[in-house]
Every structure is written in C-alpha cells, then in structure tokens.
Design a protein around this motif. Structure first.
Motif, mmCIF file in Angstrom:
data_model
loop_
_atom_site.group_PDB
_atom_site.id
_atom_site.type_symbol
_atom_site.label_atom_id
_atom_site.label_comp_id
_atom_site.label_asym_id
_atom_site.label_seq_id
_atom_site.Cartn_x
_atom_site.Cartn_y
_atom_site.Cartn_z
ATOM 1 N N ILE A 304 0.597 -1.084 -0.015
ATOM 2 C CA ILE A 304 -0.038 -0.109 0.055
ATOM 3 C C ILE A 304 0.856 1.282 -0.043
ATOM 4 N N GLU A 322 -1.067 -4.943 2.054
ATOM 5 C CA GLU A 322 -2.698 -5.400 2.085
ATOM 6 C C GLU A 322 -2.452 -6.594 3.072
ATOM 7 N N LEU A 404 -0.758 6.895 9.150
ATOM 8 C CA LEU A 404 -2.158 5.830 9.040
ATOM 9 C C LEU A 404 -3.043 6.562 8.234
ATOM 10 N N ARG A 405 -3.234 8.008 8.656
ATOM 11 C CA ARG A 405 -4.315 8.654 8.063
ATOM 12 C C ARG A 405 -4.099 8.904 6.737
ATOM 13 N N LYS A 406 -3.034 9.322 6.255
ATOM 14 C CA LYS A 406 -2.479 9.764 4.953
ATOM 15 C C LYS A 406 -3.090 11.070 4.517
ATOM 16 N N THR A 407 -4.438 11.206 4.420
ATOM 17 C CA THR A 407 -5.055 12.297 3.858
ATOM 18 C C THR A 407 -4.580 13.615 4.656
ATOM 19 N N TYR B 329 -8.162 -4.301 3.119
ATOM 20 C CA TYR B 329 -8.174 -3.325 2.541
ATOM 21 C C TYR B 329 -6.897 -3.461 1.351
ATOM 22 N N TYR B 330 -7.372 -2.694 0.430
ATOM 23 C CA TYR B 330 -6.622 -2.682 -0.872
ATOM 24 C C TYR B 330 -6.078 -1.180 -1.103
ATOM 25 N N LEU B 331 -4.884 -1.261 -1.929
ATOM 26 C CA LEU B 331 -4.424 -0.279 -2.615
ATOM 27 C C LEU B 331 -5.292 0.380 -3.946
ATOM 28 N N ASN B 351 -8.404 8.077 3.284
ATOM 29 C CA ASN B 351 -6.954 7.541 3.252
ATOM 30 C C ASN B 351 -6.343 7.827 2.006
ATOM 31 N N ILE B 352 -6.331 9.290 1.308
ATOM 32 C CA ILE B 352 -5.672 9.606 0.179
ATOM 33 C C ILE B 352 -4.296 10.053 0.508
ATOM 34 N N ILE B 363 -6.786 4.185 0.233
ATOM 35 C CA ILE B 363 -6.954 2.728 0.701
ATOM 36 C C ILE B 363 -8.329 2.569 0.737
ATOM 37 N N ARG B 366 -12.172 -3.905 0.967
ATOM 38 C CA ARG B 366 -12.901 -4.910 0.169
ATOM 39 C C ARG B 366 -14.135 -5.325 0.378
#
Lengths: 412, 412
Positions: A304, A322, A404-407, B329-331, B351-352, B363, B366
């Motif tokens: 990811i 993942e 973990l948040r990323k955004t 979860y997936y990318l 999670n962008i 993220i 699924r």
C-alpha cells in the motif's frame, strides 16, 4: 482576509529583526577584515518569524581553490568563533554552525566569482541570487514570498534538502517574482501539468525535470531540479483546494487522530550510531524505501505505502501491506503444451498440471515470504545502526497516526 | 512389447463375448418385431474387457417425430422390460438402462434416416458411424483402437461427457482409421499444435474448435467439438512422453500419496438431493468452477487451481489459493494530480495521498475478503444441495491427494 491573518503570525516584527541584528553584530566582530556578507532569507527580507537561520558567507579569491576553502578558510573561521557554541556541518563543503541566543548562524566559506554562471562550488552563486531577489522584490513582494513559504511548509513541500525534495527559498522567491503574488502563484500552480516551464530567463540547457525554472543568474541550472513530482503534485492540488476554500489549515495543519490500522503495518525503528550529514543519511534512507518497496512487490506482496520520517539519528520506516500473509507457494505459469521448453519445465518443476488454456502450470515455493526479513535486508545504510522492528498493533505516536491517516488535513 | 502386454489385459476373450451375447439374447427377445440394432463398441468390436455397456438402438420411421420417440416409443420399450432391473436416463432424449448380470444395456429410441447428414436427433447418426467404422477397421485396427482407448482412459482424456470433455469412442476409432495404428496416432499427436485438422472427409463448415475431425458421415459436424484444449494438450504431452519412455503407467496409472498441503485449500463437499442427468449436473459444476475462479481473482485472491470431482450426487470442489489472507483493505490507484476527476476521487475516498508518480492513491475496503463466502456464492446449481466446507488441514482421501499432487504419475 485569511492571508493578512497569516501574515500577522509569520511576518517578523522590528523587535525580531533587532534580535537577529544583535546576534549578527557578534558575528561581524569575529569576522573582522574578512570579505563576508550576510546572505539568505534574512538579508533578502523574506524570512519567517521565529523560523530562520542566518547565512553568513565568507568569500575568498576564486584562485585559492576548493581545498583551501575546506582547510585553511574553515580553520581560520573556527579559530575566530571557537569560544562560542558551534558545530561543524557538511553540505557540498564543510561549514560552521554557531548558536547564539538560540539563533543559528551558518558561516559558509565560498569563492568570489564574477557572475553566477562562473560558480565553482554550489555556494558561489548565492550572492548573485541575493542580488537578483532584492532587486526584483518590493516590500509587498517579500510578504507574498512569506505567505508562499508558510503555505509550502504547511503542506510539506518546502525545503530543498533530500529528506523533503521540496522547494527552496530561492524557488519561492522566483515564483513570486514571475507570477507577481501568492494568489497568482496558486492560480497558476492549480493548473500545472508537468513538464512545467517558468522562464524568467531562457534556459541554456534542455532540462528533463517535471518543473523547470532556469536560474536567472545561471541559466544552465534548473532551480527546481530536485523538487519531486510528488511535491509538485501536492502543491498543485493544495493550490486548487485553497483557492476554492482558503483556510489556516494549509499554513498550519492540525494534528488528527487516526484510530484504525488498515492492512498489516511493519514499523522499522532505526537508530544510527554516527552523526552524518542529513542529506547523506536521507539519500540512503530514500534509496532504502525504494528498494524495500520494489523488493516486496517482486516477492509478491501488495504494497500500500512505504514512508520514512525522523531526523538524522532516529528514523522510522513504515511499510503498509494489504496482507503480510502471501503464502509459502505460488502459481508458476509454464509454456504451452506444444512448446519445445516443456521437457525442461517438467524436469525443473513439481506439482505440474495442464490448464484449460493448454499451458503447463506448477506450484513453486517462494524464496522468501517474510516481509520483515525482506524489508530489513533492503536497508542500504552505510553507517552502523541498530534496528527494532515489529508489526503495528495499535496507533502509537503522532507520526504513525499521520502515516495511517494519509489524507492531509487541508484536503479533507 | 508393452502394448502386447496391455492388450492381454484389455482385449475381451471369447468367454467375455459369450457372456455379453447371452445378455443380448434376453434383450433381443424382448424387442421382438421392433426394428432394432446393436450399436456401439461391442458391435464395432472395439470394446474393452470388463469395461463396456451395450447400446441397443430401436428405430422408428423418421416421420413419427421427436415426441413420439419420447413418449410412445419409450413406453413401448419400458413395457417390454419392466420386470427387469431398469432405470430411465436422459441425454438429448430419454432412454432406458437395463442391468442384466452386471452388464449395462442402454436401449435408445432413434429415428431411421437415409444418411448421417439427415439426422434429426443426435442418436440418428449412430448406425452410420457403426457402418463407417466396421467397414474401415480390420481385426488389428480394432486392437489399436483398444490400446488408444485404454491410453486415453489412463491419462484421463477419454469420454465425451461434459464431466470429462474428452475423446469419444468414435473419435478414437477415426484417429486409428486416419493414422493407421496406436503408435502412429501418438507420433502425430506429440507434434500437435492447435488448430489441428484431421480430415477423413472435407469439412462442410468452418470449425473454430482446437481439434477438428469432420464426421465422415456428416461433414458439417466436428466429431471432437467438445474435446477441451486441456485434454488435447494432455494427450499431446502424454504421447510425447510415452514414445520416449513407454510404460504401463499411462494405461493404468498408479495412486501416489501426496503429503503436503501447499497454499490454502478450501474443500467444498456438495450433496445433491435430486437425481439429475450427469451432463446437466456437470455442466453446472463446470460453470461453478469457472465462476468461483473468476470471482476469487476479481476479489484479489491469487488462485493456484480449482478442480471438481465426484459423481452425480456427491461432488467435491477444491479451491487452492496462494493465501486465503488477502487483507481487508487494498491499494486504490487514482488519477494524476492534473486530472479533472481528482475532486470526485477525493470526495469518494478516504486515506488519500499523493504518490511519487504524481498520482492520487487511497486505501479501500474490500467488499468481500472471505474466500469461503465467495466460493459458496458462486456455485450455480439448479437443484437443491447441501454443502459442507472447510479449509484442508491434512491430506485426506485419494482424490484430494491427487489434487494436491497434480503431476500425473505417467509424467513424473
């Protein structure tokens, strides 16, 4: 208006300026009779309040050569300030950092050349940058630079160092000179699509980087050569979002808590024994991050994200997968039944069958299927280090929550 | 020579023949005054010892039509044998299976047509096949057919039924007629590369199947239309390996034990309530196997192999995955920063972040990540069934060991 509010926070007061002048007075005394000049954002008037170091350059005739700078010149400078709180630092060349009243002063030996394009070492160009910027920016322009710098700091794209691969102070100044003001820079950046060319002067070389700003004092150099595409893209998106909805969040992002660990997250905590220059360490860390990601993908993991953060001694690399369980075996696709290579395939493989498509298939054992081992093997640090690694169970520190948040908080 | 040894096992003795003639005598009496004929491998003299059912066809004038066959004709036949041990079976049309002294006799109503290409139902062609084969095969040729049949049975490619998608008896006979003998068939098959054309007669249609044998009695039909590419490939490889190293293993493969469960193996045990025709059940099972494999791949699983085995009531589907843990979860790969769709992407995702390539990533969760649920959902059986499913821990029965081993015993 929001930008005026920001300026109230980031624009230095007369008092701030006096405080720094006081520090500079001490340095000036020490460098008495040397050919020195104040450079950098303080000199150019584009510095941010409580967020500056002062650059003092000491010039030597260009004929003395590089070695002279690194030995004799440096020793002379050290002798003059050795009773102060100082450390030695290394960029392309060694220089001296003096700490006075919590103000950091970088004293940099350089060669005196006739013009920017005659620079012998990277720092020889600096006085020409200073002249160019001061002669092209008025007082309002300087504030516009301050806004742009703070904006870029807020969204994480400011800083020419390898660790950031962002915009240098000089690049922000050139952007303001070219586009006129902060808002105009954002308006243009929001429409960027690389390759982006910003020509205050005609380039003297064909550049291949995504963002091209030929240096007005040395047009065979691209000022933004080291700005990563990621940072260009981030700046462009942030510009678009700011223009739609201006907010202090872009300049001073808040910290948000992320509760969930999504996927399997491997944390590698590196502790470096020696003190090395930041760019050297982070060059190796960046290469390690790339190698880890490539290796994991090659071994069959679905990656990811891989990120690194920290300083020059304590570095965290976070690897988000993942799933860490990809299994010990994988499907191996072989040749068509009529191929000449089938006998070779059959000899070398086990668990062989014919698929509905007429191909041979087999099951193969992975050479390595432990992500932790693969990640550790692909760290390429040339200094000694200790490493602690573990699979993340819960959110931990602020940096991990950010990972973990990323955004970005300014985005959503 | 090995083939002579095999013939000793598979060629029926005079006694075998007499036993079957005795059974046939009973049937002949019952069908007295009807227009009937013995067809199939017994009639053609290409049957295998202790491995045959007898086909008796009862013919009606072609004008009576299909409905007459399915009702009146069938009822008449049933009335004549109803005191015997019989069952009703369904192919394209219903027919009667009578069991006498453990010999299975299929009594099939058909229409009497002038020639093979005038066939109204699929079985009307059969007497012309019988005539063609008996007029083109001598005694040695019949033994060559027997060898080819047993070879194909051994490697698992014999049988026109949907469950096998292999070679019909008629196809083996045509192969021997065309190439002359068993060895010659193997020599040619070892060099096959589809599309393969074997023209005892000019085709009257353009066929698209990998193996094309236009029917000499009806050249607009491909005798091997239903043979799967997998079976063609298996036959070709087996031919090549047999010629290099002839062995009884090809005709009568041994059972080998496989100790290791590689990857994660899901076992689905299906129990069908109703008795349905084999081709109908196996058509649905084959479709289920394909659907399960496609769905699992689409959901992100790496599928090693999916196979089904069993009879018409008890069927096992085995699903072998590299790993059942693909993560929740997936990318998710988004647009480039300059794309018009980024706002939509940002709005719809969490999670962008911006990647090194300037793309947005996020993220995603699924929709489904439990392979067992996905597999069960994609079983498309039109009859009621019970299902038991579990992840394989150890080798179990012989069929599962065969599934785990994969490699045919004749190959390696």
């Amino acid at each position: 208006m929001i930008e005026e509010e920001i300026l109230k926070i980031i624009k230095p007061t007369e008092e701030d300026k006096k405080g720094i002048e006081k520090v500079l007075e001490i340095i000036r005394e020490r460098l008495n009779k040397l050919d020195f000049e104040v450079e950098g954002s303080f000199r150019k008037g584009t510095w941010l309040r409580q967020d500056t170091d002062i650059d003092v350059f000491v010039f030597y005739p260009k004929d003395v050569g590089k070695e002279y700078l690194e030995r004799n010149a440096l020793n002379d400078i050290i002798n003059r300030i050795k009773d102060l709180d100082y450390t030695l630092a290394y960029a392309e060349h060694p220089y001296v950092i003096v700490n006075i009243n919590n103000v950091e002063v970088d004293i940099v030996p350089a060669l005196r050349v006739e013009s920017g394009d005659k620079a012998i070492t990277a720092v020889d160009r600096t006085p020409f940058h200073t002249k160019y910027v001061t002669s092209h920016l008025d007082e309002r322009g300087k504030d516009e630079v301050r806004l742009l710098k703070r904006f870029m700091k807020g969204i994480g794209v400011y800083g020419a160092e390898l660790k950031v691969q962002g915009f240098s102070g000089y690049a922000t100044e050139l952007l303001i000179i070219y586009y006129g003001n902060f808002r105009k820079v954002l308006e243009e950046a929001s429409k960027w699509k690389h390759p982006i060319k910003i020509e205050l002067t005609k380039p003297m070389k064909i550049f291949s980087e995504p963002l091209i700003i030929p240096d007005p004092v040395d047009p065979k150099r691209n000022v933004t050569a080291a700005v990563s595409l990621k940072n260009i893209a981030t700046f462009s998106i942030a510009a678009k979002y700011y223009l739609k909805n201006p907010s202090i969040e872009f300049f001073f992002p808040s910290k948000k808590v992320e509760e969930k660990v999504k996927g399997d997250v491997l944390i590698l905590r590196l502790n470096l024994d020696e003190k090395s220059s930041e760019d050297i360490v982070w060059g190796q860390i960046k290469r390690s991050v790339n190698k880890i990601e490539r290796a994991l993908k090659q071994y069959g993991f679905r990656v990811i994200d891989v990120q690194a953060w920290g300083d020059t001694n304590n570095i965290t690399i976070a690897v988000q997968l993942e799933s860490k369980n990809i299994g010990q075996y994988y499907l191996n696709i072989g040749p068509q039944y009529y191929s000449e290579t089938i006998e070779d395939f059959i000899q070398k493989n086990d668990n062989i069958w014919v698929g509905e498509d007429g191909r041979l298939y087999s099951i193969k054992e992975r050479k390595e299927y432990d992500a932790e081992t693969i990640a550790k093997k692909n760290i390429v640090l040339k200094v000694k280090y200790n490493i602690e690694s573990y699979w993340l169970q819960n959110k931990e520190d602020q940096q991990i929550m950010k990972f973990l948040r990323k955004t970005p908080t300014w985005l959503k």
